[in-house]
Design a protein around this motif. Structure first.
Motif, PDB file in Angstrom:
ATOM      1  N   VAL A  22       0.842  -1.202   0.000  1.00 59.30           N
ATOM      2  CA  VAL A  22       0.000   0.000   0.000  1.00 59.30           C
ATOM      3  C   VAL A  22       0.874   1.247   0.000  1.00 59.30           C
ATOM      4  CG1 VAL A  22      -1.623   1.360   1.367  1.00 59.30           C
ATOM      5  CG2 VAL A  22      -2.018  -1.082   1.050  1.00 59.30           C
ATOM      6  N   LEU A  23       1.898   1.259   0.865  1.00 63.96           N
ATOM      7  CA  LEU A  23       2.785   2.416   0.897  1.00 63.96           C
ATOM      8  C   LEU A  23       3.547   2.570  -0.411  1.00 63.96           C
ATOM      9  CD1 LEU A  23       4.930   4.007   3.528  1.00 63.96           C
ATOM     10  CD2 LEU A  23       6.178   3.001   1.611  1.00 63.96           C
ATOM     11  N   ALA A  24       4.061   1.453  -0.935  1.00 64.02           N
ATOM     12  CA  ALA A  24       4.822   1.522  -2.186  1.00 64.02           C
ATOM     13  C   ALA A  24       3.953   2.076  -3.313  1.00 64.02           C
ATOM     14  CB  ALA A  24       5.366   0.144  -2.546  1.00 64.02           C
ATOM     15  N   ASP A  25       2.727   1.598  -3.413  1.00 62.36           N
ATOM     16  CA  ASP A  25       1.824   2.071  -4.462  1.00 62.36           C
ATOM     17  C   ASP A  25       1.546   3.567  -4.303  1.00 62.36           C
ATOM     18  OD1 ASP A  25      -0.112   1.419  -6.698  1.00 62.36           O
ATOM     19  OD2 ASP A  25      -1.506   2.224  -5.216  1.00 62.36           O
ATOM     20  N   SER A  26       1.311   3.995  -3.079  1.00 61.70           N
ATOM     21  CA  SER A  26       1.043   5.405  -2.821  1.00 61.70           C
ATOM     22  C   SER A  26       2.252   6.271  -3.166  1.00 61.70           C
ATOM     23  CB  SER A  26       0.665   5.599  -1.350  1.00 61.70           C
ATOM     24  OG  SER A  26       0.542   6.972  -1.038  1.00 61.70           O
ATOM     25  N   MET A  27       3.437   5.824  -2.777  1.00 56.07           N
ATOM     26  CA  MET A  27       4.644   6.608  -3.004  1.00 56.07           C
ATOM     27  C   MET A  27       5.041   6.645  -4.475  1.00 56.07           C
ATOM     28  SD  MET A  27       5.705   8.209  -0.442  1.00 56.07           S
ATOM     29  CE  MET A  27       5.231   8.331   1.275  1.00 56.07           C
ATOM     30  N   LEU A  28       4.802   5.564  -5.193  1.00 56.60           N
ATOM     31  CA  LEU A  28       5.121   5.573  -6.621  1.00 56.60           C
ATOM     32  C   LEU A  28       4.161   6.474  -7.378  1.00 56.60           C
ATOM     33  CD1 LEU A  28       6.049   1.830  -7.238  1.00 56.60           C
ATOM     34  CD2 LEU A  28       7.565   3.792  -6.878  1.00 56.60           C
ATOM     35  N   GLY A  29       2.899   6.547  -6.897  1.00 50.94           N
ATOM     36  CA  GLY A  29       1.968   7.513  -7.474  1.00 50.94           C
ATOM     37  C   GLY A  29       2.425   8.932  -7.207  1.00 50.94           C
ATOM     38  N   ARG A  30       2.939   9.156  -6.004  1.00 56.13           N
ATOM     39  CA  ARG A  30       3.460  10.478  -5.645  1.00 56.13           C
ATOM     40  C   ARG A  30       4.658  10.830  -6.524  1.00 56.13           C
ATOM     41  NH1 ARG A  30       3.289  13.375  -0.674  1.00 56.13           N
ATOM     42  NH2 ARG A  30       5.008  14.876  -0.472  1.00 56.13           N
ATOM     43  N   LEU A  31       5.537   9.873  -6.737  1.00 53.67           N
ATOM     44  CA  LEU A  31       6.715  10.096  -7.585  1.00 53.67           C
ATOM     45  C   LEU A  31       6.292  10.494  -8.992  1.00 53.67           C
ATOM     46  CD1 LEU A  31       9.748   9.934  -8.260  1.00 53.67           C
ATOM     47  CD2 LEU A  31       9.431   7.467  -8.603  1.00 53.67           C
ATOM     48  N   CYS A  32       5.326   9.780  -9.538  1.00 52.69           N
ATOM     49  CA  CYS A  32       4.845  10.076 -10.889  1.00 52.69           C
ATOM     50  C   CYS A  32       4.248  11.476 -10.965  1.00 52.69           C
ATOM     51  CB  CYS A  32       3.825   9.024 -11.305  1.00 52.69           C
ATOM     52  SG  CYS A  32       3.182   9.226 -12.984  1.00 52.69           S
ATOM     53  N   GLU A  45      11.475  -0.804 -14.152  1.00 51.69           N
ATOM     54  CA  GLU A  45      10.147  -0.961 -14.753  1.00 51.69           C
ATOM     55  C   GLU A  45       9.073  -0.979 -13.664  1.00 51.69           C
ATOM     56  OE1 GLU A  45       7.274  -1.455 -17.771  1.00 51.69           O
ATOM     57  OE2 GLU A  45       9.387  -0.859 -17.873  1.00 51.69           O
ATOM     58  N   ASP A  46       9.347  -1.676 -12.568  1.00 47.80           N
ATOM     59  CA  ASP A  46       8.392  -1.725 -11.455  1.00 47.80           C
ATOM     60  C   ASP A  46       8.181  -0.341 -10.864  1.00 47.80           C
ATOM     61  OD1 ASP A  46       8.143  -4.547 -11.541  1.00 47.80           O
ATOM     62  OD2 ASP A  46       9.971  -4.774 -10.365  1.00 47.80           O
ATOM     63  N   ILE A  47       9.241   0.463 -10.821  1.00 47.46           N
ATOM     64  CA  ILE A  47       9.185   1.783 -10.186  1.00 47.46           C
ATOM     65  C   ILE A  47       8.557   2.827 -11.110  1.00 47.46           C
ATOM     66  CG2 ILE A  47      10.599   3.684  -9.292  1.00 47.46           C
ATOM     67  CD1 ILE A  47      10.321   1.186  -7.460  1.00 47.46           C
ATOM     68  N   ARG A  48       9.001   2.846 -12.333  1.00 52.11           N
ATOM     69  CA  ARG A  48       8.551   3.881 -13.261  1.00 52.11           C
ATOM     70  C   ARG A  48       7.213   3.572 -13.913  1.00 52.11           C
ATOM     71  NH1 ARG A  48      11.333   8.480 -12.081  1.00 52.11           N
ATOM     72  NH2 ARG A  48      13.581   8.113 -12.044  1.00 52.11           N
ATOM     73  N   HIS A  49       6.898   2.280 -14.029  1.00 50.14           N
ATOM     74  CA  HIS A  49       5.642   1.891 -14.680  1.00 50.14           C
ATOM     75  C   HIS A  49       4.947   0.823 -13.845  1.00 50.14           C
ATOM     76  CE1 HIS A  49       7.041   4.133 -18.161  1.00 50.14           C
ATOM     77  NE2 HIS A  49       8.172   3.448 -18.105  1.00 50.14           N
ATOM     78  N   PRO A  50       4.539   1.181 -12.615  1.00 50.47           N
ATOM     79  CA  PRO A  50       3.904   0.174 -11.754  1.00 50.47           C
ATOM     80  C   PRO A  50       2.599  -0.340 -12.356  1.00 50.47           C
ATOM     81  CG  PRO A  50       3.608   2.381 -10.853  1.00 50.47           C
ATOM     82  CD  PRO A  50       4.555   2.520 -12.006  1.00 50.47           C
TER      83      PRO A  50
END
Length: 209
Positions: free
Chosen positions: A90-100, A203-208
């Motif tokens: 959940v945190l990873a998904d939220s933070m990667l959205g924030r990064l994008c 790829e996991d980070i930039r295009h989750p």
């Protein structure tokens, strides 16, 4: 720095020759090679120039450096996270959205200024804390920004159990496909995450998913 010396020897290259090919002052290389300067604190341009001159990748150099540190560092801390894995995803998904949404530099500043890494680590949410630290260090390298020194104690830690991206875990376990997916993730993980046992690729980070 044993790994760099080994690369130089393999290329039959002296320090003076490496300096000439990389356009890095010989005094700077001397500090790196004798361990006075920490390789993962160098400017991104310095790492890229050394890697180019030695015909290797920056990731190869950093992985060799971190492997050497782990061999020589008896204080390496294995940490066990008792929290649900779902908290991490959940945190990873939220933070990667924030990064994008914000971009690399704003993400670095936001994580640092909000003190999330300290709070998570002190709360024993080690997966989340080390994920954010690895992300910060990865983005610092990519953008030529120096790492934040106050997290050095946390950089000694490593999860006692590996963590993979959901895309890796979703592979069907047929004919060894799941194991191959895990091995591929480990081999291609962002070095700054892999050092903590978090195997996620660019790829996991930039295009989750």
């Amino acid at each position: 720095m044993m790994y760099l010396n080994e690369l130089m020897n393999a290329c039959h290259m002296s320090r003076a020759e490496l300096s000439a090919r990389s356009n890095i002052p010989e005094s700077t290389l001397r500090d790196i090679l004798n361990g006075k300067a920490q390789l993962d604190r160098c400017e991104a341009a310095t790492l890229y120039n050394i890697a180019y001159a030695l015909d290797v990748s920056v990731e190869d150099i950093l992985e060799g450096y971190w492997d050497a540190l782990e061999r020589d560092a008896p204080t390496r801390i294995a940490v066990h996270d008792e929290n649900s894995l779902m908290n991490f995803y959940v945190l990873a998904d939220s933070m990667l959205g924030r990064l994008c949404a914000t971009g690399d530099l704003a993400f670095i500043d936001g994580v640092d200024q909000n003190g999330w890494i300290e709070r998570l680590y002190q709360g024993r949410e080690y997966r989340c804390a080390l994920f954010l630290l690895g992300m910060m260090d990865y983005l610092c390298r990519k953008n030529g920004v120096r790492q934040v020194a106050r997290y050095d104690e946390y950089r000694k830690a490593r999860l006692d159990k590996p963590v993979y991206a959901l895309s890796t875990l979703s592979v069907d376990n047929e004919d060894g496909a799941f194991q191959r997916a895990r091995t591929e993730a480990e081999n291609n993980a962002i070095p700054e995450l892999g050092r903590y046992g978090i195997y996620m690729t660019e790829e996991d980070i930039r295009h989750p998913a």
